[in-house]
Design an enzyme around this catalytic site. Structure first.
Site, PDB file in Angstrom:
ATOM      1  N   CYS A 158      50.965  67.131  70.669  1.00 59.71           N
ATOM      2  CA  CYS A 158      52.387  67.261  70.995  1.00 59.71           C
ATOM      3  C   CYS A 158      53.111  67.990  69.858  1.00 59.71           C
ATOM      4  O   CYS A 158      52.846  67.753  68.686  1.00 59.71           O
ATOM      5  CB  CYS A 158      52.994  65.884  71.217  1.00 59.71           C
ATOM      6  SG  CYS A 158      54.723  65.961  71.707  1.00 59.71           S
ATOM      7  N   CYS A 206      57.688  62.856  66.045  1.00 56.42           N
ATOM      8  CA  CYS A 206      58.072  61.434  66.064  1.00 56.42           C
ATOM      9  C   CYS A 206      57.180  60.651  65.090  1.00 56.42           C
ATOM     10  O   CYS A 206      55.945  60.608  65.254  1.00 56.42           O
ATOM     11  CB  CYS A 206      57.947  60.885  67.477  1.00 56.42           C
ATOM     12  SG  CYS A 206      58.751  61.962  68.700  1.00 56.42           S
ATOM     13  N   CYS A 265      54.289  58.235  66.152  1.00 57.09           N
ATOM     14  CA  CYS A 265      53.426  58.569  67.297  1.00 57.09           C
ATOM     15  C   CYS A 265      52.079  59.167  66.911  1.00 57.09           C
ATOM     16  O   CYS A 265      51.995  60.124  66.134  1.00 57.09           O
ATOM     17  CB  CYS A 265      54.170  59.519  68.232  1.00 57.09           C
ATOM     18  SG  CYS A 265      53.261  59.796  69.775  1.00 57.09           S
ATOM     19  N   CYS A 324      53.082  53.613  85.502  1.00 54.84           N
ATOM     20  CA  CYS A 324      53.862  54.473  84.625  1.00 54.84           C
ATOM     21  C   CYS A 324      52.945  55.515  83.978  1.00 54.84           C
ATOM     22  O   CYS A 324      51.944  55.162  83.349  1.00 54.84           O
ATOM     23  CB  CYS A 324      54.519  53.594  83.562  1.00 54.84           C
ATOM     24  SG  CYS A 324      55.527  54.520  82.423  1.00 54.84           S
ATOM     25  N   CYS A 360      56.760  55.484  87.774  1.00 54.88           N
ATOM     26  CA  CYS A 360      57.564  55.770  86.592  1.00 54.88           C
ATOM     27  C   CYS A 360      56.843  56.881  85.838  1.00 54.88           C
ATOM     28  O   CYS A 360      55.612  56.862  85.764  1.00 54.88           O
ATOM     29  CB  CYS A 360      57.652  54.525  85.717  1.00 54.88           C
ATOM     30  SG  CYS A 360      58.511  54.824  84.154  1.00 54.88           S
ATOM     31  N   CYS A 377      64.736  53.910  82.606  1.00 52.20           N
ATOM     32  CA  CYS A 377      64.005  52.999  81.722  1.00 52.20           C
ATOM     33  C   CYS A 377      64.224  53.543  80.314  1.00 52.20           C
ATOM     34  O   CYS A 377      63.759  54.640  79.999  1.00 52.20           O
ATOM     35  CB  CYS A 377      62.521  53.009  82.103  1.00 52.20           C
ATOM     36  SG  CYS A 377      61.478  52.083  80.957  1.00 52.20           S
ATOM     37  N   ARG A 431      61.736  44.692  78.746  1.00 54.26           N
ATOM     38  CA  ARG A 431      60.269  44.707  78.671  1.00 54.26           C
ATOM     39  C   ARG A 431      59.760  44.465  77.262  1.00 54.26           C
ATOM     40  O   ARG A 431      60.121  45.186  76.324  1.00 54.26           O
ATOM     41  CB  ARG A 431      59.705  46.014  79.208  1.00 54.26           C
ATOM     42  CG  ARG A 431      58.172  46.019  79.185  1.00 54.26           C
ATOM     43  CD  ARG A 431      57.570  47.237  79.853  1.00 54.26           C
ATOM     44  NE  ARG A 431      58.033  47.364  81.210  1.00 54.26           N
ATOM     45  CZ  ARG A 431      58.373  48.519  81.775  1.00 54.26           C
ATOM     46  NH1 ARG A 431      58.265  49.637  81.108  1.00 54.26           N
ATOM     47  NH2 ARG A 431      58.799  48.560  83.021  1.00 54.26           N
TER      48      ARG A 431
END
Ligand code: SAM
Ligand code: DTB
Ligand code: SF4
Length: 346
Positions: free
Chosen positions: A56, A60, A63, A100, A131, A191, A263
């Protein structure tokens, strides 16, 4: 979520005051709110699948999938449709009601979006809620997802606007708010939540919750993740968050967003059963279910089922059932108000 009793004008200080309540008082308030809106013994379960892993372009700090960090992650291209269908069918057989799908993208290309749409349609055909979490969306991409029948879009604020720059530099907080607004505009359920334990302060946790609760409508689902520390990421080695502070934050999330599913998300694998039970008592009523999150482990499904049995918890089922539960909840609220003189609503 259009309920006029829901508030969208929370102040920073009042949220910090809630976080600072004596633990028992905070838990009581959260439980009262929870019981007014939900059956406290039912938990929504979603299963996750990484449909495109690693490489990616974003940075972040938490991550494992950023190309900018030295993590030892095996990259994978967008999964074939059959593999996704198989994983969704397995998740359904184990009791998950929502599937998801997550992709390690800054944003999807229109071409990739069409492939994800095929997956959404296939998962819906299995009778599951869908999702996806694909990064930033343009207005037309959000419209395309709505047209395809997507139920939920996950896009987290991650942390407070003040702490954000310590974690991510390749996209702004406003970029995230813009994507959430585009999803909302299309009538797709939102979400959105964040991650705790990244070295942020209590003030930051309050500020993140203020951002979420003061959105024009509360997200239908609010994932509260505990940082999963992955070797090679900049946040690896961050001081562990006090577990009670995590529970407190769940409780305040419940109080601020009474009708949202809260959640208990990433990080559950590192929590003991007592800690998870406290989170459910504080108002968490959703989990990720199944052995794998995106790139890291989650508790075994068998262990979760056993825990649910020990706690007398059941999987939440259909929307019809939820409507009946809301009716029961308002009866319970009236009864609680009579017994304790507590209103229960926020
Ligand atoms: N690439 C897309 C994006 O960032 O929007 C979608 C996938 S991304 C992995 C979804 C969310 O997972 C992140 O926003 C973050 O809140 C959460 N997450 C990722 N890695 C995590 C970790 N190590 N610990 C806890 N939560 C994490
Ligand atoms: C969310 O809030 N948590 C999920 C989901 N949304 C996509 C992701 C958790 C990822 C945990 C780290 C990993 O497995 O890579
Ligand atoms: Fe990429 Fe999403 Fe990971 Fe950020 S959280 S590095 S955008 S996969």
């Amino acid at each position: 979520m259009s309920d006029a009793t829901l508030r969208h004008d929370w102040g920073q200080e009042e949220i910090e005051d809630l976080l600072a309540l004596p633990f028992n008082d905070l838990m009581f308030r959260a439980q009262t709110v929870h019981r007014a809106h939900f059956d406290p013994n039912r938990i929504q379960v979603s299963s996750l699948l990484s449909i495109k892993t690693g490489a990616c372009s974003e940075d972040c700090g938490y991550c494992s999938q950023s190309a900018k960090h030295g993590t030892e992650l095996e990259r994978e291209k967008l999964l074939p449709l059959d593999e996704v269908k198989r994983a969704a069918a397995e998740a359904k057989a184990k009791g998950a009601t929502r599937f998801c799908m997550g992709a390690a993208w800054r944003n999807p290309t229109d071409k990739n979006l069409e492939r994800v749409i095929e997956m959404i349609v296939a998962v819906r055909d299995l009778g599951m809620q869908t999702c996806v979490t694909l990064g930033m969306l343009t207005p037309s991409q959000a419209a395309r997802l709505k047209e395809a029948g997507l139920d939920y879009y996950n896009h987290n604020l991650d942390t407070s606007p003040e702490f954000y720059g310590n974690v991510i530099t390749t996209r702004t907080y406003q970029d995230r708010l813009d994507t959430l607004a585009r999803v909302r505009e299309q009538g797709i359920s939102v979400c959105s939540g964040g991650i705790l334990g990244m070295g942020e302060s209590r003030r930051d946790r309050a500020s993140m919750l203020r951002e979420l609760a003061n959105l024009p409508r509360h997200p239908e689902s609010v994932p509260v993740n505990l940082l999963v520390q992955v070797e090679g990421t900049p946040l690896f080695g961050t001081d562990e968050l006090d577990p009670f502070e995590f529970v407190r934050t769940i409780a305040v999330t419940r109080i601020l967003m009474p009708r949202s599913h809260v959640r208990l998300s990433a990080g559950r694998g590192g929590m003991n059963e007592q800690m998870q039970a406290l989170c459910f008592m504080a108002g968490a009523n959703s989990i990720f279910y199944g052995e794998r999150l995106l790139t890291t482990d989650n508790p075994e499904a068998d262990r979760d089922r056993e825990l649910f049995q020990r706690l007398g918890l059941a999987f939440e089922e259909s929307a019809e059932l939820q409507a009946t539960e809301r009716e029961c909840a308002s009866k319970r609220q009236r009864r609680l108000a009579e017994e304790f003189g507590a209103g229960g609503g926020a």
